[in-house]
Enzyme design. Structure first.
Site, PDB file in Angstrom:
ATOM      1  CG  MET A 235      -2.058  -1.303   1.302  1.00 30.13           C
ATOM      2  SD  MET A 235      -2.900  -1.250   2.783  1.00 30.13           S
ATOM      3  CE  MET A 235      -3.860   0.259   2.559  1.00 30.13           C
ATOM      4  CG  HIS A 236       0.604   3.338   2.307  1.00 31.22           C
ATOM      5  ND1 HIS A 236      -0.657   3.652   2.494  1.00 31.22           N
ATOM      6  CD2 HIS A 236       1.012   2.694   3.359  1.00 31.22           C
ATOM      7  CE1 HIS A 236      -1.271   3.084   3.940  1.00 31.22           C
ATOM      8  NE2 HIS A 236      -0.157   2.201   4.254  1.00 31.22           N
TER       9      HIS A 236
ATOM     10  CG  ASP B  47      -0.307  -5.162   1.931  1.00 30.32           C
ATOM     11  OD1 ASP B  47      -0.972  -4.339   2.639  1.00 30.32           O
ATOM     12  OD2 ASP B  47       0.990  -5.107   2.201  1.00 30.32           O
TER      13      ASP B  47
END
Length: 496
Positions: A95-96, A244
Site C-alpha cells: 500500500m501507499h 495487502d
C-alpha cells in the site's frame, strides 16, 4: 507502454494440485517480491509462484522501486499460473506507494514506497494546516510520511518539473492493473491509505485533494474490492482487489465486527479488526480504512518492523544456518530474557507513536546475554509493540477473542507462543499460507462469478486448522515486564 521483458532469475513454482473445475488467480505485488496463487472453487490451492525484485535506497530514508519490475514479475507469474484460462483474477499489493504517470502513461520516476520517510516535513505541515481532528475525521488517519499524498507534496517542492507533468496517480497494484487491462482504477481499501479518500463515504475527498494540492483528475476510478475493474486480453475479468492488509485479512476469514482479528507477521507487523461502521480513533493512533467488503471498515495497529527486525538481526549477527538456527538459540532462553528488552523501531514507528524518526534499541544487556538472548528479545519486543495496538483496538471495542495469523513469521511455533502469551489471545492458523494473494483470489472468484460474494467466499474457505493458546506462566511474566518496554519510547524519542 514500456516494452515487456522477463526477469532474469528463474521462477519459484510449486505444483500443488491438478487443474479441475474453476481456476482463480490471486496476484500480490509485494515490496520484495510478487506472489501468485491459483485456487479452485473449493478454495484449494492448485499452484503458487513467486518472483523477487530489488528495492532501491538512493539516500537515507528513501525507498524506491521501478514499476517495470512489478510488471515483469506479474507477467511471468500469470503465465506460469496459466492465467489466460482463469475464471477471474484478483489483485493486491503493498500500500501507499506513489506511481506517477505522464501524458504517455509512462512512469515519470521510480515509485516512492510505503517505507520511505522523506516526506515527513510535508506530512507535518498538512497536519498543522488542516488540523489532526479534521484530517482523522475525513481520512481515518494522521498524515504519515509513508502515505501517498505527502509524497506528492514532496514532489511539488523538490521535483517541480516532474510534478508539473503528472497526468495520473496510481498505487502499485493498480499500475499492474493498467498494464494488464488498460484500465485506470483502484479500490476503496487501497485508496484509504492515500490520505485522499473520504473513508466514511468511500469516495475521493475534494477537501483532502485541495489540502494536498492534488488535481482530482489525476485520481483513478475508485471501486469496491469485488467489482470487476476490467478484463485481460484473453477476456478474463479482473477484480478491483484490495490493499495487502485487507486482502490478507479476507483470506483468513476476517469479514465483520464479530470475526477473529488478523495478525500479520511480515516485514511489518499488523493487528487488524473488522468494523461494521466507520470508527476512527480520534487521535489517529490506529489506522481506520475501508475493508475489502462493501459497507465494512477496519481498524489496525501497524508496527514497521516485525519479521523485518528478525531478518535485520540475522543479517547483523546471524550464522550460516539462517533464521531457523537463531530461533533455536532463542528457545534456550527463559521468557523475559533476564531483563533484556528490545524496542523494534528500526525504521521509525506508526502505532501508537506516529514517529518516523525514533530508532530501535536493546536495553538491559548483560554479560550473560548471547546471540540467542538478542533473538528472544526481538521476538518479545515485537510482541510488546503489537500489544500496544491490540489494546487500542480493544478499548474501542469489540475486543477480539482470537486472532488468525499469517506472514512468514507465523511459521515459528516459538514466536506464536510468545505472541499469544503477550497478547493474551489464542492464535489460529488457517489452511493456506498464501496470505494476501489468497484473499485477492477470493475477490477474483467473485468477479468471475465463481463465488456469490466476498463474505461467503471468505467464511467458506478460510477455516482454522491449528490453535496456539497463551501459556499462563508466560502471560504473568510478560505482563510484569511490559512496563519496561513502554518506558523505552519516551527515552528514545528524547534522543531524536
Amino acid at each position: 507502454m514500456a516494452a515487456l521483458s522477463c526477469l532474469g532469475s528463474g521462477p519459484i513454482l510449486y505444483k500443488i494440485g491438478q487443474i479441475s473445475g474453476a481456476r482463480i488467480i490471486g496476484l500480490d505485488i509485494g515490496t520484495s517480491s510478487a506472489k501468485g496463487v491459483a485456487i479452485d472453487e473449493d478454495g484449494a490451492v492448485l499452484a503458487q509462484a513467486e518472483h523477487s525484485y530489488r528495492v532501491s535506497m538512493p539516500h537515507p530514508g528513501w525507498s524506491e522501486q521501478d514499476p517495470e519490475l512489478w510488471w515483469q514479475a506479474a507477467e511471468a507469474i500469470l503465465t506460469e499460473l496459466d492465467a489466460d484460462r482463469a475464471d477471474g483474477i484478483g489483485l493486491t499489493g503493498q500500500m501507499h506507494g506513489l506511481v506517477v504517470l505522464g501524458c504517455d502513461r509512462e512512469p515519470l520516476r521510480p515509485a516512492i514506497l510505503w517505507n520511505d520517510s522523506r516526506s515527513q516535513p510535508q506530512a507535518t505541515s498538512i497536519e498543522r494546516r488542516l488540523g489532526i481532528e479534521r484530517l482523522v475525521a475525513l481520512s481515518g488517519n494522521r498524515a504519515l510520511a509513508g502515505f501517498t499524498a505527502p509524497k506528492l507534496a514532496w514532489m511539488a517542492e523538490h521535483e517541480p518539473d516532474l510534478h508539473s507533468r503528472i497526468e495520473r496517480v496510481l498505487l502499485p497494484k493498480d499500475y499492474v492493473r493498467w498494464r494488464l487491462t488498460g484500465e485506470l482504477a483502484t479500490d476503496v481499501s487501497d485508496a484509504s491509505g492515500t490520505l485522499l479518500l473520504d473513508v466514511s463515504r468511500r469516495a475521493w475527498s475534494r477537501e483532502l485533494a485541495d489540502a494536498f494540492e492534488v488535481d482530482p483528475t489525476w485520481l483513478p476510478a475508485v471501486l469496491e474490492s469485488p467489482v470487476t475493474s476490467g478484463h485481460t486480453k484473453a477476456g478474463v475479468p479482473v477484480a478491483a482487489g484490495a490493499g495487502d492488509q485487507a486482502a490478507g485479512a479476507l483470506g483468513v476469514g476476517v469479514t465483520d465486527g464479530h470475526s477473529p482479528a488478523s495478525l500479520v507477521l511480515g516485514t511489518s507487523g499488523v493487528i487488524f479488526a473488522a468494523r461494521d461502521t466507520y470508527e476512527p480513533d480520534p487521535r489517529g493512533r490506529l489506522h481506520a480504512f475501508c475493508h475489502a467488503l462493501p459497507e465494512t471498515w477496519h481498524v489496525m495497529g501497524v508496527i514497521l518492523s516485525a519479521a523485518g527486525a528478525l531478518s535485520w538481526l540475522d543479517d547483523a549477527v546471524g550464522d550460516r544456518d539462517g533464521v531457523a538456527s537463531l530461533l533455536e538459540q532463542a528457545a534456550a532462553w527463559e521468557p523475559g530474557t533476564e531483563g533484556l528488552v528490545f524496542a523494534p523501531y528500526l525504521s521509525g514507528e506508526r502505532t501508537p507513536h506516529a514517529d518516523s524518526d525514533v530508532r530501535a534499541a536493546f536495553v538491559g544487556l548483560g554479560l550473560r546475554h548471547d546471540r540467542g538472548a538478542l533473538v528472544r528479545a526481538v521476538l518479545e519486543g515485537v510482541g510488546y509493540a503489537l500489544r500496544d495496538g491490540l489494546d487500542l483496538i480493544a478499548a474501542a471495542g469489540p475486543a477480539p477473542t482470537v486472532a488468525r495469523v499469517s506472514g512468514g513469521g507465523a511459521r515459528s511455533e516459538l514466536w506464536l507462543k510468545i505472541l499469544a502469551s503477550i497478547l493474551e489471545l489464542p492464535l489460529e492458523r488457517t489452511g493456506s499460507e498464501a496470505g494476501a494473494a489468497y484473499g485477492a483470489a477470493l475477490l477474483g472468484g467473485v468477479s468471475g462469478g465463481v463465488f456469490p460474494d466476498a463474505r461467503t467466499a471468505a467464511q467458506s474457505h478460510a477455516t482454522a486448522t491449528a490453535r496456539i493458546e497463551p501459556d499462563p506462566e508466560w502471560v504473568k511474566l510478560y505482563a510484569d515486564q511490559r512496563g519496561r518496554f513502554q518506558a523505552l519510547y519516551p527515552m528514545l524519542a528524547a534522543l531524536e
